[in-house]
Design an enzyme around this catalytic site. Structure first.
Site, PDB file in Angstrom:
ATOM      1  N   THR A 172      29.802  59.036  69.227  1.00 28.23           N
ATOM      2  CA  THR A 172      30.110  57.961  70.162  1.00 28.23           C
ATOM      3  C   THR A 172      29.548  58.222  71.550  1.00 28.23           C
ATOM      4  O   THR A 172      29.433  59.378  71.985  1.00 28.23           O
ATOM      5  CB  THR A 172      31.637  57.782  70.274  1.00 28.23           C
ATOM      6  OG1 THR A 172      31.939  56.865  71.333  1.00 28.23           O
ATOM      7  CG2 THR A 172      32.332  59.103  70.598  1.00 28.23           C
ATOM      8  N   TYR A 214      39.636  60.765  72.416  1.00 29.10           N
ATOM      9  CA  TYR A 214      38.706  60.253  71.406  1.00 29.10           C
ATOM     10  C   TYR A 214      37.317  60.843  71.613  1.00 29.10           C
ATOM     11  O   TYR A 214      36.712  61.399  70.687  1.00 29.10           O
ATOM     12  CB  TYR A 214      38.651  58.727  71.485  1.00 29.10           C
ATOM     13  CG  TYR A 214      37.498  58.119  70.727  1.00 29.10           C
ATOM     14  CD1 TYR A 214      37.374  58.294  69.350  1.00 29.10           C
ATOM     15  CD2 TYR A 214      36.523  57.372  71.388  1.00 29.10           C
ATOM     16  CE1 TYR A 214      36.304  57.752  68.657  1.00 29.10           C
ATOM     17  CE2 TYR A 214      35.460  56.811  70.700  1.00 29.10           C
ATOM     18  CZ  TYR A 214      35.351  57.013  69.331  1.00 29.10           C
ATOM     19  OH  TYR A 214      34.286  56.472  68.644  1.00 29.10           O
TER      20      TYR A 214
END
Length: 330
Positions: free
Chosen positions: A117, A142
């Protein structure tokens, strides 16, 4: 040889499966169906319902299929949730990935594509497109959980006959151009998904989390990539490794950004429907502006985007939302 796809019943994973099948690849799927749907799986794909932390199940899968590659999507992806539940994200995204990597190495798997990501970058120091060598400063658990898995892959490749491709996604959106899959999770937080639901009356409007950021219109800016283009980048990565290409990290985006207000305006225009927009407090963990420099993907993967138009991304998303309503799939 077969490709094991983790999280293959989910949004991006299901698109990847269809791309692999279109390319005449043999595929195998593992998914615990926490957010995915069994109906989203191609019928040709052998499916194992379970967790990637289940070593016994992984051993069965690797023993039963001639797998040379893993494409790893399984994991949790909601930034605010990660801020509230950091230890869950470090377990589900990091610890379980370690188990999967170990099982793959023990089974002699040579190629591994990892769904990472742009959150590993945090907020870049300037507005220029961010390249892979930019400082890695995740601002949420995250992003940190994904970065930890990247580090594990790097170290594993140094110790074993093992090649990886890390693909750092920017904002994935849209639905399969052939109508076979799309973002189907109830309560999804993806902006285009939320706005399309509002346009079709499935939500009572869209919340904008902060309109006082240092951007042109005060809202966060993101680089949106169509999910079919993203799946194709994975396919290119797999083929490159099989032909002897070494381990690389590559951004997956288009190199230009759209603000939250830009996206909302596009959804209203394409749908022809208006809906309420509410300005609410900022969310923790949201970066201000993140735009990809996709040069590595263009050059190393020989990847050329085909669907890099915001209106087209929105249209496929709206079409999929209408399909879900007609089929009562959720």
């Amino acid at each position: 040889m077969a490709v094991l796809v983790t999280g293959g019943a989910g949004y991006i994973g299901s698109h990847m499966l269809w791309s692999l099948i279109d390319a005449k690849e043999d595929v195998v799927v593992i998914d615990r169906l926490s957010t995915g749907f069994e109906w989203a799986l191609p019928p040709e794909a052998p499916f194992y319902k379970g967790d990637i932390a289940d070593l016994e199940l992984l051993s069965t899968i690797f023993a039963s299929h001639d797998i040379d590659s893993v494409i790893h999507f399984a994991g949790s992806v909601v930034v605010p949730e990660s801020v509230a539940k950091p230890l869950y994200y470090y377990e589900n995204n990091t610890a379980k990935s370690r188990t999967l990597i170990e099982a793959a190495v023990n089974a002699g798997v040579k190629y591994f594509v990892f769904s990472s990501t742009a959150a590993v970058y945090g907020t870049p120091s300037d507005s220029a497109p961010v390249g892979e060598m930019a400082p890695l400063r995740p601002e949420s658990p995250y992003g940190s959980s994904k970065l930890m898995t990247e580090i594990m892959l790097r170290d594993t490749a140094m110790a074993h006959d093992f090649t990886f491709t890390i693909l750092r996604y920017f904002n994935v959106a849209g639905a399969d151009i052939n109508g076979r899959s799309g973002q189907s999770t109830a309560g999804a937080t993806h902006l285009i998904k939320v706005a399309c639901e509002a346009a079709l009356g499935k939500r009572d409007g869209v919340d904008v989390y902060g309109a006082d950021y240092p951007t042109v219109d005060g809202t966060c800016v993101r680089d949106f990539i169509h999910v079919n283009d993203l799946a194709n980048a994975h396919l290119k990565a797999l083929m490159r490794m099989r032909l002897g290409g070494g381990s690389i990290v590559a951004n997956c985006g288009y190199g230009r950004g759209f603000s939250v207000f830009d996206v909302i305006a596009s959804v209203k225009k394409v749908s022809g429907n208006d809906f309420p927009v509410r300005i609410v407090d900022r969310r923790k963990g949201d970066a201000v502006s993140v735009i990809a420099n996709p040069a590595v993907a263009f050059e190393q993967l020989e990847w050329t985007p085909e669907y890099d138009d915001l209106s087209f991304i929105v249209k496929t998303s709206l079409d999929w939302e209408a399909h879900l309503s007609r089929r009562n799939l959720r």
